[in-house]
Design a protein around this motif. Structure first.
Motif, PDB file in Angstrom:
ATOM      1  N   ARG A   1      33.650  -6.758  31.643  1.00 29.86           N
ATOM      2  CA  ARG A   1      34.997  -6.190  31.581  1.00 29.86           C
ATOM      3  C   ARG A   1      34.940  -4.801  32.207  1.00 29.86           C
ATOM      4  NH1 ARG A   1      37.490  -6.943  25.682  1.00 29.86           N
ATOM      5  NH2 ARG A   1      39.664  -6.482  26.154  1.00 29.86           N
ATOM      6  N   ILE A   2      35.804  -4.538  33.168  1.00 32.09           N
ATOM      7  CA  ILE A   2      35.782  -3.245  33.855  1.00 32.09           C
ATOM      8  C   ILE A   2      37.162  -2.633  33.737  1.00 32.09           C
ATOM      9  CG2 ILE A   2      35.431  -2.100  36.094  1.00 32.09           C
ATOM     10  CD1 ILE A   2      33.677  -4.816  36.602  1.00 32.09           C
TER      11      ILE A   2
ATOM     12  N   GLY B   1      28.049  -4.813  40.449  1.00 30.89           N
ATOM     13  CA  GLY B   1      27.998  -4.253  41.797  1.00 30.89           C
ATOM     14  C   GLY B   1      26.839  -3.277  41.862  1.00 30.89           C
ATOM     15  N   ALA B   2      27.151  -1.974  41.915  1.00 32.61           N
ATOM     16  CA  ALA B   2      26.091  -0.956  41.939  1.00 32.61           C
ATOM     17  C   ALA B   2      26.560   0.341  41.260  1.00 32.61           C
ATOM     18  CB  ALA B   2      25.658  -0.690  43.369  1.00 32.61           C
TER      19      ALA B   2
ATOM     20  N   LEU C   1      35.899   4.976  35.292  1.00 37.42           N
ATOM     21  CA  LEU C   1      35.633   3.540  35.125  1.00 37.42           C
ATOM     22  C   LEU C   1      34.548   3.284  34.089  1.00 37.42           C
ATOM     23  CD1 LEU C   1      35.802   2.304  38.829  1.00 37.42           C
ATOM     24  CD2 LEU C   1      37.453   1.851  36.984  1.00 37.42           C
ATOM     25  N   MET C   2      34.784   2.306  33.243  1.00 37.35           N
ATOM     26  CA  MET C   2      33.773   1.865  32.276  1.00 37.35           C
ATOM     27  C   MET C   2      33.573   0.361  32.394  1.00 37.35           C
ATOM     28  SD  MET C   2      34.546   4.207  28.916  1.00 37.35           S
ATOM     29  CE  MET C   2      33.166   3.525  27.973  1.00 37.35           C
ATOM     30  N   ILE C   3      32.338  -0.049  32.175  1.00 38.86           N
ATOM     31  CA  ILE C   3      31.983  -1.466  32.251  1.00 38.86           C
ATOM     32  C   ILE C   3      31.420  -1.891  30.902  1.00 38.86           C
ATOM     33  CG2 ILE C   3      30.447  -3.151  33.360  1.00 38.86           C
ATOM     34  CD1 ILE C   3      30.381  -1.115  35.762  1.00 38.86           C
ATOM     35  N   PHE C   4      31.991  -2.948  30.346  1.00 41.65           N
ATOM     36  CA  PHE C   4      31.444  -3.544  29.122  1.00 41.65           C
ATOM     37  C   PHE C   4      30.800  -4.862  29.537  1.00 41.65           C
ATOM     38  CE2 PHE C   4      33.088  -0.801  25.796  1.00 41.65           C
ATOM     39  CZ  PHE C   4      34.001  -0.050  26.518  1.00 41.65           C
TER      40      PHE C   4
ATOM     41  N   PHE D   1      33.970  -5.593  43.080  1.00 44.99           N
ATOM     42  CA  PHE D   1      32.745  -4.858  42.753  1.00 44.99           C
ATOM     43  C   PHE D   1      33.031  -3.420  42.346  1.00 44.99           C
ATOM     44  CE2 PHE D   1      31.449  -8.080  45.891  1.00 44.99           C
ATOM     45  CZ  PHE D   1      30.581  -8.805  45.083  1.00 44.99           C
ATOM     46  N   THR D   2      32.140  -2.894  41.496  1.00 45.91           N
ATOM     47  CA  THR D   2      32.214  -1.492  41.098  1.00 45.91           C
ATOM     48  C   THR D   2      30.945  -0.821  41.580  1.00 45.91           C
ATOM     49  OG1 THR D   2      33.420  -2.148  39.127  1.00 45.91           O
ATOM     50  CG2 THR D   2      32.433   0.047  39.100  1.00 45.91           C
TER      51      THR D   2
END
Ligand code: SAH
Length: 243
Positions: free
Chosen positions: A205-206, A124-125, A190-193, A236-237
């Motif tokens: 992975r969020i 996302g953004a 929030l973390m995104i891998f 989306f994040t």
């Protein structure tokens, strides 16, 4: 014919994300120099010599490239992503610094799409407001420096992108980084891998910090930590532009 050096980024993996400028340099090159898996992405052709090398020899590789340019060859040094982000461009300038006879060589740095931007776009953004990038590898700096930078960035409420988050050679560092985040951030952060972004193996992975475990990261993953304002809308994040 006079030689030149292009220090080029191949982007995160997909050929469509290699810029036309980099493709043109590769088409004119006599030599391609770089880490084995990156050189493997270059199609062989007559008149092109490939020079794959091991990862930990960046300065030697940069010196070899400069020597070839001085001999009149057209050399592309390849990195993944962008060559200026934890990659070969700085190594080339480090190799250049003590050699004034090479300072006049024709050298260009050709940008590429760095992993964190490809990952952010896939999610996302999340980097839509202030952010920083931190290399978690302690090959070139002490782990204490890594931990201090992560803590200060978290305290300043930057979103963060972590490169080289975890390797087999130093599996414990990422756990220490998570400890710092747990001490500074709320459990819902929030973390995104993002693994192997833009390749057929891409995996995203969020999840909130409270559910993160160390083994979610490896050397093909870039990790994005949201700011306190980062949130989800549908699948989306994103981070809003005001904070
Ligand atoms: N110059 C590169 C970064 C080199 S450091 C760039 O600009 O992207 C290598 C690290 O980049 C890896 O450990 C990983 O964290 C990240 N990386 C590179 N390609 C990636 C990809 N396709 N998907 C996810 N992370 C990637």
């Amino acid at each position: 014919m006079s030689g030149w050096l292009a220090v080029a980024g191949l982007g995160p993996g997909a050929d469509a994300l290699i810029t036309p400028e980099v493709q043109a340099a590769l088409a004119e090159a006599t030599d391609v120099v770089g880490y084995i898996p990156y050189v493997a992405r270059i199609a062989p052709r007559p008149g092109l010599t490939l020079h794959p090398s091991d990862n930990r020899v960046e300065l030697d590789r940069a010196r070899d490239a400069l020597r070839m340019v001085a001999e009149g060859r057209r050399v592309v040094v390849v990195s993944s992503g962008d060559p200026g982000v934890f990659a070969m461009a700085s190594a080339v300038f480090e190799a250049l610094e003590p050699c004034p006879e090479w300072h006049g060589l024709d050298i260009r740095v050709l940008p590429g799409i760095t992993a964190m931007l490809a990952a952010a776009a896939a999610a996302g953004a999340p980097l839509g407001h202030d952010f920083c990038a931190i290399n978690l590898s302690d090959n070139l700096k002490p782990l204490d420096t890594v931990l201090r930078r992560v803590r200060l960035a978290a305290e300043a409420d930057f979103a963060m992108a972590f490169y080289n988050p975890r390797s087999r050679a130093r599996p414990e560092g990422f756990g220490r980084v998570l400890e710092v985040l747990r001490a500074c951030c709320e459990p819902g952060r929030l973390m995104i891998f993002a693994r192997a972004v833009s390749t057929p193996e891409q995996a995203l992975r969020i999840l909130p910090l409270s559910e993160v475990t160390e083994d979610m990261a490896d050397m093909r993953t870039v990790v994005i930590v949201g700011s306190s304002r980062t949130r989800q809308v549908g699948r989306f994040t994103y981070t809003p532009r005001s904070a």
